[in-house]
Design a protein around this motif. Structure first.
Motif, PDB file in Angstrom:
ATOM      1  N   ALA A 253      11.686  14.765 -11.377  1.00 55.55           N
ATOM      2  CA  ALA A 253      11.258  13.414 -11.764  1.00 55.55           C
ATOM      3  C   ALA A 253       9.842  13.107 -11.289  1.00 55.55           C
ATOM      4  O   ALA A 253       9.146  12.292 -11.898  1.00 55.55           O
ATOM      5  CB  ALA A 253      12.228  12.373 -11.200  1.00 55.55           C
ATOM      6  N   LEU A 254       9.409  13.751 -10.216  1.00 56.00           N
ATOM      7  CA  LEU A 254       8.069  13.513  -9.701  1.00 56.00           C
ATOM      8  C   LEU A 254       7.022  14.319 -10.450  1.00 56.00           C
ATOM      9  O   LEU A 254       5.826  14.033 -10.370  1.00 56.00           O
ATOM     10  CB  LEU A 254       8.001  13.827  -8.206  1.00 56.00           C
ATOM     11  CG  LEU A 254       8.402  12.693  -7.253  1.00 56.00           C
ATOM     12  CD1 LEU A 254       9.862  12.316  -7.444  1.00 56.00           C
ATOM     13  CD2 LEU A 254       8.157  13.098  -5.798  1.00 56.00           C
TER      14      LEU A 254
ATOM     15  N   GLY B 287      12.616  10.797 -16.987  1.00 59.00           N
ATOM     16  CA  GLY B 287      13.912  10.840 -16.312  1.00 59.00           C
ATOM     17  C   GLY B 287      14.822   9.768 -16.867  1.00 59.00           C
ATOM     18  O   GLY B 287      14.515   9.074 -17.817  1.00 59.00           O
TER      19      GLY B 287
ATOM     20  N   ARG C 100       8.599  20.127  -5.950  1.00 62.30           N
ATOM     21  CA  ARG C 100       8.906  18.699  -5.977  1.00 62.30           C
ATOM     22  C   ARG C 100      10.062  18.442  -6.937  1.00 62.30           C
ATOM     23  O   ARG C 100      10.272  19.205  -7.882  1.00 62.30           O
ATOM     24  CB  ARG C 100       7.679  17.901  -6.418  1.00 62.30           C
ATOM     25  CG  ARG C 100       6.495  18.018  -5.477  1.00 62.30           C
ATOM     26  CD  ARG C 100       5.275  17.301  -6.009  1.00 62.30           C
ATOM     27  NE  ARG C 100       4.081  17.714  -5.274  1.00 62.30           N
ATOM     28  CZ  ARG C 100       2.839  17.363  -5.596  1.00 62.30           C
ATOM     29  NH1 ARG C 100       2.629  16.581  -6.657  1.00 62.30           N
ATOM     30  NH2 ARG C 100       1.828  17.786  -4.891  1.00 62.30           N
ATOM     31  N   PRO C 101      10.820  17.365  -6.717  1.00 58.38           N
ATOM     32  CA  PRO C 101      11.869  17.007  -7.670  1.00 58.38           C
ATOM     33  C   PRO C 101      11.285  16.844  -9.069  1.00 58.38           C
ATOM     34  O   PRO C 101      10.152  16.387  -9.234  1.00 58.38           O
ATOM     35  CB  PRO C 101      12.407  15.678  -7.134  1.00 58.38           C
ATOM     36  CG  PRO C 101      12.077  15.703  -5.679  1.00 58.38           C
ATOM     37  CD  PRO C 101      10.771  16.436  -5.570  1.00 58.38           C
TER      38      PRO C 101
ATOM     39  N   PRO D 153       5.058  13.234  -1.593  1.00 53.50           N
ATOM     40  CA  PRO D 153       4.961  14.350  -2.533  1.00 53.50           C
ATOM     41  C   PRO D 153       3.765  15.253  -2.288  1.00 53.50           C
ATOM     42  O   PRO D 153       3.807  16.446  -2.600  1.00 53.50           O
ATOM     43  CB  PRO D 153       4.836  13.647  -3.901  1.00 53.50           C
ATOM     44  CG  PRO D 153       5.429  12.309  -3.696  1.00 53.50           C
ATOM     45  CD  PRO D 153       5.076  11.945  -2.289  1.00 53.50           C
TER      46      PRO D 153
ATOM     47  N   ASP E 228      13.749  12.425  -1.072  1.00 57.74           N
ATOM     48  CA  ASP E 228      13.284  12.953  -2.353  1.00 57.74           C
ATOM     49  C   ASP E 228      14.036  12.283  -3.504  1.00 57.74           C
ATOM     50  O   ASP E 228      13.448  11.932  -4.538  1.00 57.74           O
ATOM     51  CB  ASP E 228      13.501  14.469  -2.427  1.00 57.74           C
ATOM     52  CG  ASP E 228      12.437  15.249  -1.666  1.00 57.74           C
ATOM     53  OD1 ASP E 228      11.376  14.669  -1.350  1.00 57.74           O
ATOM     54  OD2 ASP E 228      12.662  16.448  -1.399  1.00 57.74           O
ATOM     55  N   GLY E 229      15.338  12.104  -3.329  1.00 57.92           N
ATOM     56  CA  GLY E 229      16.155  11.483  -4.364  1.00 57.92           C
ATOM     57  C   GLY E 229      15.784  10.042  -4.611  1.00 57.92           C
ATOM     58  O   GLY E 229      15.786   9.581  -5.762  1.00 57.92           O
TER      59      GLY E 229
ATOM     60  N   GLU F 184      11.770   7.545 -12.004  1.00 56.58           N
ATOM     61  CA  GLU F 184      12.442   7.667 -13.287  1.00 56.58           C
ATOM     62  C   GLU F 184      12.386   6.370 -14.092  1.00 56.58           C
ATOM     63  O   GLU F 184      12.724   6.358 -15.277  1.00 56.58           O
ATOM     64  CB  GLU F 184      13.896   8.101 -13.081  1.00 56.58           C
ATOM     65  CG  GLU F 184      14.015   9.581 -12.750  1.00 56.58           C
ATOM     66  CD  GLU F 184      15.420  10.001 -12.367  1.00 56.58           C
ATOM     67  OE1 GLU F 184      16.270   9.108 -12.163  1.00 56.58           O
ATOM     68  OE2 GLU F 184      15.666  11.210 -12.261  1.00 56.58           O
TER      69      GLU F 184
ATOM     70  N   GLU G 267      12.787   9.956  -6.646  1.00 59.25           N
ATOM     71  CA  GLU G 267      13.163  10.288  -8.021  1.00 59.25           C
ATOM     72  C   GLU G 267      13.635   9.054  -8.793  1.00 59.25           C
ATOM     73  O   GLU G 267      13.177   8.796  -9.907  1.00 59.25           O
ATOM     74  CB  GLU G 267      14.289  11.312  -8.029  1.00 59.25           C
ATOM     75  CG  GLU G 267      13.896  12.736  -7.726  1.00 59.25           C
ATOM     76  CD  GLU G 267      15.100  13.659  -7.849  1.00 59.25           C
ATOM     77  OE1 GLU G 267      15.579  13.838  -8.978  1.00 59.25           O
ATOM     78  OE2 GLU G 267      15.562  14.176  -6.822  1.00 59.25           O
TER      79      GLU G 267
ATOM     80  N   ARG H 166       7.477  14.986 -13.885  1.00 62.07           N
ATOM     81  CA  ARG H 166       7.505  14.572 -15.280  1.00 62.07           C
ATOM     82  C   ARG H 166       6.356  13.644 -15.670  1.00 62.07           C
ATOM     83  O   ARG H 166       5.894  13.697 -16.813  1.00 62.07           O
ATOM     84  CB  ARG H 166       8.852  13.921 -15.608  1.00 62.07           C
ATOM     85  CG  ARG H 166       9.967  14.942 -15.692  1.00 62.07           C
ATOM     86  CD  ARG H 166      11.238  14.379 -16.317  1.00 62.07           C
ATOM     87  NE  ARG H 166      12.293  15.373 -16.289  1.00 62.07           N
ATOM     88  CZ  ARG H 166      13.307  15.375 -15.431  1.00 62.07           C
ATOM     89  NH1 ARG H 166      13.419  14.397 -14.545  1.00 62.07           N
ATOM     90  NH2 ARG H 166      14.208  16.326 -15.468  1.00 62.07           N
TER      91      ARG H 166
END
Length: 239
Positions: free
Chosen positions: A133-134, A7, A130-131, A122, A74-75, A82, A78, A136
C-alpha cells in the motif's frame, strides 16, 4: 473504472471493532483498533498488550495476525495510505496531482499522530520491502504521468518532487506550535523574543507572516511553485 483506489477503501464503521467485542478478530479489526489507539495516544501509547485489550482478546490472538509492533505500525500506515486514490486516466496530470496533494494533507491532518509512520518510517525501509500500500502511490502516479506522455524517468522525478514537498509540508504544518497563545504580539506567541534580533532580523521581521500561517494556502502556494517549475524545466510529455 477511471478511479483507481490505492489499496482497499477503509471498511464501513459498522464493520469495525474499536474496543471489546464478540465478533471475529481479523487483521483488519486489529489494525483499526491500533489506528484508534495511535490517534488517541500516539505511537508510544501502542503496545501488543494494549492492542489485545482494545479488541478484548488474549495477546496471542494478535500475534496470529501480526508478529510484532513493527508489523502493526506498517499495517496502520497501510490502512491510512489505502484511503488515497489516483485517477490514472486523468489527462490533466497537474490538476490530478493537486488532488492527490490535498488528499494527502487531509489524511495527515485527520491522523496527525500517524504522520511519522507515513512520512519518516517508510524512508528507513528499502522500497521493495515496504508494504504494498505504501508503494502503490508511486506506481499509480507513474502510470498517470506516463499515460500523459512523460518518460518514466521524468515521471519519477515528478513523484519525488511532489512527495518530498508534501512530506515537508505536513511535518511543518503539524509543528506550527504556538508557545503562548494568550499573547497577541506575534513575537511573543512564536517565542521569537528568544532570538537575538541582531542575528535574526529577517525572521523577527516576518513574525506577522509566520503567525498567520495557513496550511491550506501554504500547500496551494507550494504546489503553484512546484508544478510551474516542473512544467518549465522538464521537456514535457512526449506526444
Amino acid at each position: 473504472m477511471a478511479e483507481r483506489p490505492i489499496g482497499r477503501q477503509k471498511a464501513q464503521s459498522a464493520n469495525r471493532v474499536d474496543g471489546r467485542g464478540d465478533g471475529p478478530v481479523t487483521r483488519t479489526v486489529v489494525l483499526d483498533a491500533a489506528l484508534a489507539i495511535i490517534d488517541r495516544e500516539g505511537v508510544d501509547g501502542l503496545s501488543m498488550r494494549r492492542l489485545a485489550e482494545a479488541v478484548g482478546r488474549d495477546p496471542m490472538v494478535i500475534y496470529r495476525h501480526l508478529p510484532n509492533k513493527a508489523a502493526v505500525l506498517d499495517g496502520v500506515a497501510e490502512i491510512v495510505f489505502e484511503q488515497l486514490s489516483v485517477d490514472v486516466t486523468d489527462t490533466d496530470w497537474a490538476t490530478r496531482l493537486r488532488v492527490v496533494a490535498r488528499d494527502f494533507r487531509r489524511l495527515a491532518l485527520a491522523h496527525p499522530r500517524v504522520v511519522p509512520l507515513l512520512v519518516t518510517h517508510p524512508l528507513a525501509t528499502p522500497l521493495g520491502l515496504r508494504p504494498a500500500a505504501l508503494v502503490r502511490p508511486l506506481e499509480a502516479i507513474l502510470e498517470l504521468l506516463t499515460r500523459a506522455g512523460f518518460s518514466g524517468a521524468d515521471a519519477l522525478h515528478i513523484y519525488r518532487a511532489l512527495f518530498g514537498f508534501l512530506y515537508g509540508h505536513v511535518l511543518n504544518e503539524l509543528q506550527e506550535i504556538v508557545e503562548r497563545p494568550e499573547e497577541t504580539d506575534e513575537v511573543l506567541r512564536l517565542g521569537l523574543y528568544r532570538l537575538p534580533i541582531e542575528q535574526f532580523p529577517l525572521v523577527r521581521e516576518l513574525a506577522p507572516v509566520l503567525a498567520a500561517y495557513d496550511g491550506e494556502l501554504e500547500l496551494e502556494r507550494g504546489l503553484d511553485i512546484l508544478l510551474t517549475g516542473l512544467t518549465a524545466t522538464l521537456s514535457g510529455p512526449v506526444r
